[in-house]
Design an enzyme around this catalytic site. Structure first.
Site, PDB file in Angstrom:
ATOM      1  N   HIS A   1       0.854  -1.199   0.000  1.00  0.00           N
ATOM      2  CA  HIS A   1       0.000   0.000   0.000  1.00  0.00           C
ATOM      3  C   HIS A   1       0.881   1.237   0.000  1.00  0.00           C
ATOM      4  O   HIS A   1       1.374   1.671   1.040  1.00  0.00           O
ATOM      5  CB  HIS A   1      -0.921  -0.047   1.236  1.00  0.00           C
ATOM      6  CG  HIS A   1      -1.873   1.104   1.341  1.00  0.00           C
ATOM      7  ND1 HIS A   1      -2.974   1.085   2.170  1.00  0.00           N
ATOM      8  CD2 HIS A   1      -1.893   2.304   0.738  1.00  0.00           C
ATOM      9  CE1 HIS A   1      -3.621   2.218   2.068  1.00  0.00           C
ATOM     10  NE2 HIS A   1      -2.982   2.992   1.208  1.00  0.00           N
TER      11      HIS A   1
ATOM     12  N   HIS B   1       1.271   5.007  -2.402  1.00  0.00           N
ATOM     13  CA  HIS B   1       0.868   5.876  -3.521  1.00  0.00           C
ATOM     14  C   HIS B   1       2.137   6.491  -4.072  1.00  0.00           C
ATOM     15  O   HIS B   1       2.830   7.223  -3.344  1.00  0.00           O
ATOM     16  CB  HIS B   1      -0.101   6.949  -3.037  1.00  0.00           C
ATOM     17  CG  HIS B   1      -1.316   6.380  -2.373  1.00  0.00           C
ATOM     18  ND1 HIS B   1      -2.491   6.139  -3.061  1.00  0.00           N
ATOM     19  CD2 HIS B   1      -1.520   5.931  -1.106  1.00  0.00           C
ATOM     20  CE1 HIS B   1      -3.370   5.589  -2.232  1.00  0.00           C
ATOM     21  NE2 HIS B   1      -2.817   5.452  -1.043  1.00  0.00           N
TER      22      HIS B   1
ATOM     23  N   HIS C   1      -9.446   1.119  -0.837  1.00  0.00           N
ATOM     24  CA  HIS C   1      -9.352   1.749   0.470  1.00  0.00           C
ATOM     25  C   HIS C   1     -10.754   1.688   1.084  1.00  0.00           C
ATOM     26  O   HIS C   1     -11.736   2.064   0.430  1.00  0.00           O
ATOM     27  CB  HIS C   1      -8.971   3.226   0.335  1.00  0.00           C
ATOM     28  CG  HIS C   1      -7.527   3.480   0.022  1.00  0.00           C
ATOM     29  ND1 HIS C   1      -6.865   2.868  -1.002  1.00  0.00           N
ATOM     30  CD2 HIS C   1      -6.619   4.306   0.621  1.00  0.00           C
ATOM     31  CE1 HIS C   1      -5.611   3.314  -1.022  1.00  0.00           C
ATOM     32  NE2 HIS C   1      -5.439   4.180  -0.046  1.00  0.00           N
TER      33      HIS C   1
ATOM     34  N   GLU D   1     -10.842   3.642   6.432  1.00  0.00           N
ATOM     35  CA  GLU D   1      -9.791   4.549   6.934  1.00  0.00           C
ATOM     36  C   GLU D   1     -10.529   5.649   7.693  1.00  0.00           C
ATOM     37  O   GLU D   1     -10.466   5.722   8.911  1.00  0.00           O
ATOM     38  CB  GLU D   1      -8.967   5.119   5.769  1.00  0.00           C
ATOM     39  CG  GLU D   1      -7.896   6.126   6.204  1.00  0.00           C
ATOM     40  CD  GLU D   1      -7.185   6.817   5.022  1.00  0.00           C
ATOM     41  OE1 GLU D   1      -7.737   6.815   3.899  1.00  0.00           O
ATOM     42  OE2 GLU D   1      -6.082   7.369   5.243  1.00  0.00           O
TER      43      GLU D   1
ATOM     44  N   ASP E   1       1.947   7.144   2.078  1.00  0.00           N
ATOM     45  CA  ASP E   1       2.542   8.310   1.404  1.00  0.00           C
ATOM     46  C   ASP E   1       3.769   8.742   2.207  1.00  0.00           C
ATOM     47  O   ASP E   1       3.720   9.737   2.940  1.00  0.00           O
ATOM     48  CB  ASP E   1       1.523   9.457   1.346  1.00  0.00           C
ATOM     49  CG  ASP E   1       0.265   9.058   0.601  1.00  0.00           C
ATOM     50  OD1 ASP E   1       0.283   9.070  -0.637  1.00  0.00           O
ATOM     51  OD2 ASP E   1      -0.726   8.699   1.261  1.00  0.00           O
TER      52      ASP E   1
HETATM   53  N1  HPA Z   1      -6.162   7.666   1.640  1.00  0.00           N
HETATM   54  C1  HPA Z   1      -6.926   7.842   0.549  1.00  0.00           C
HETATM   55  N2  HPA Z   1      -6.446   8.269  -0.594  1.00  0.00           N
HETATM   56  C2  HPA Z   1      -5.145   8.521  -0.693  1.00  0.00           C
HETATM   57  C3  HPA Z   1      -4.313   8.351   0.381  1.00  0.00           C
HETATM   58  C4  HPA Z   1      -4.849   7.896   1.612  1.00  0.00           C
HETATM   59  O1  HPA Z   1      -4.160   7.740   2.634  1.00  0.00           O
HETATM   60  N3  HPA Z   1      -3.073   8.686  -0.049  1.00  0.00           N
HETATM   61  C5  HPA Z   1      -3.159   9.024  -1.346  1.00  0.00           C
HETATM   62  N4  HPA Z   1      -4.424   8.925  -1.747  1.00  0.00           N
HETATM   63 ZN    ZN Z   2      -3.599   4.874   0.754  1.00  0.00          ZN
END
Ligand code: HPA
Ligand code: ZN
Length: 332
Positions: free
Chosen positions: A14, A16, A194, A197, A276
């Site tokens: 995971h 980006h 996702h 979260e 990230d």
């Molecule tokens: N969550 C959702 N979208 C995203 C994230 C994240 O942590 N990082 C980059 N796009």
């Molecule tokens: Zn993410």
């Protein structure tokens, strides 16, 4: 512990790729591409990285990636991260890519893919670092736009292992993308999303039942629903948890408050990831170390998590076996 965690062959499921853009690279690309930057120094950029929630981060993230213009830019971006990850003992990376964010700025899909693929080939050759790409849909954009992106990606499909779903979660449930995920399945792509979260457990159910995903990215809010936890455990569903990200985006207050130990006790199939890394204060090794510090986990736990990641990775069986063997050969 540092050396043991460093040596552990770690896979990152995971990540980006646009979230690996360092302030230094942001400044150098802005200069190379003759673009004015709202920041005047690296410190100035870091000062902007105070987030209150997912959206406050996404605003900075989409702004930052505007310096990426050419295939060379994408190659440099990815190569920076591959080298860093390699130095941290990472052996395999699955990178989410956000083409819609680039298409909207007039950057062709081909440019993005060409640059990333050049870096991926170099990483494989020079660093023995394997990778896979995940075509991510921006969930706060219309589902029709995601469908168009998927169709226009068909000529490049061989470069993608899966489709994913990212960006602002609340108000954009997985069910919005039912059709495009069904189409991805038809095209032979795996699915991840996702969910949980910032969004509720209901979004995790939707990702499983409607999008037929293989893995849940984040998923930490499953802990609010014991029946869901039981199901995730029984179905051995993999969750790609990102501890430093969760702290920086205030999903949890402090690392010590993170549900990871409870998730582990519940028997869930967990993996650790950096999400990230340039924005959240650390790469994969830092995420492992932060868990050691906060929860006192030993190598038995970390080996199990690293093994989960290798088992769940989109990689050839030969590569998986070789990496698992490398892990088993470690003395601890
Ligand atoms: N969550 C959702 N979208 C995203 C994230 C994240 O942590 N990082 C980059 N796009
Ligand atoms: Zn993410």
């Amino acid at each position: 512990m540092y050396n043991q965690l460093l040596r552990l062959p770690k896979a990152e499921l995971h990540l980006h790729i646009e979230g690996t853009l360092t302030p230094e690279r942001m400044m150098s690309l802005a200069e190379r591409n003759g673009m004015p930057l709202r920041y005047t120094s690296v410190d100035d950029i870091y000062a902007a990285y105070e987030f209150t929630d997912l959206q406050s981060f996404l605003d900075v993230y989409f702004q930052g990636m505007q310096v990426l213009k050419t295939a060379q830019d994408f190659e440099d971006l990815a190569m920076d991260y591959f080298e860093l990850a390699h130095s941290e003992g990472v052996v395999h990376i699955e990178l989410h890519v956000d083409p819609q964010a680039h298409l909207a700025r007039g950057i062709a899909l081909e440019t993005v893919i060409e640059g990333l693929n050049r870096a991926r080939s170099r990483a494989q050759r020079e660093l023995d670092l394997s990778s896979a790409m995940i075509l991510a849909f921006l969930r706060d954009r219309p589902a029709e736009e995601a469908a168009e992106l998927l169709e226009s990606t068909i000529p490049y499909l061989e470069h993608f292992a899966a489709v994913g779903l990212d960006s602002a979660e609340l108000g954009h449930p997985p069910s919005k993308f039912r059709q495009v995920f069904a189409r991805a399945a038809e095209l032979g792509l795996a699915r991840v999303a996702h969910a949980g979260e910032e969004g509720p457990p209901a979004y995790i159910y939707e990702a499983l039942d409607i999008l037929d995903v293989e893995r849940i990215d984040h998923g930490v809010r499953c802990m609010e629903d014991p029946a869901l936890v039981e199901r995730l455990r029984d179905e051995r569903r993999v969750l790609t948890v990102c501890p430093l990200s969760n702290v920086r985006l205030k999903v949890v207050e402090r690392m010590e408050d993170h549900p990871l130990p409870a998730m582990l006790d519940a028997g869930l199939m967990l993996t650790l990831n950096s999400d990230d890394p340039s924005y959240f204060g650390g790469g994969l090794l830092d995420n492992y170390l932060a868990c050691h510090q906060a929860f006192g986990w030993d190598m038995v736990v970390f080996k199990k998590l690293a093994r989960n990641a290798l088992n769940a990775a989109f990689m050839s069986e030969a590569r998986r076996e070789a990496l698992l063997a490398r892990m088993d050969a470690l003395s601890v």
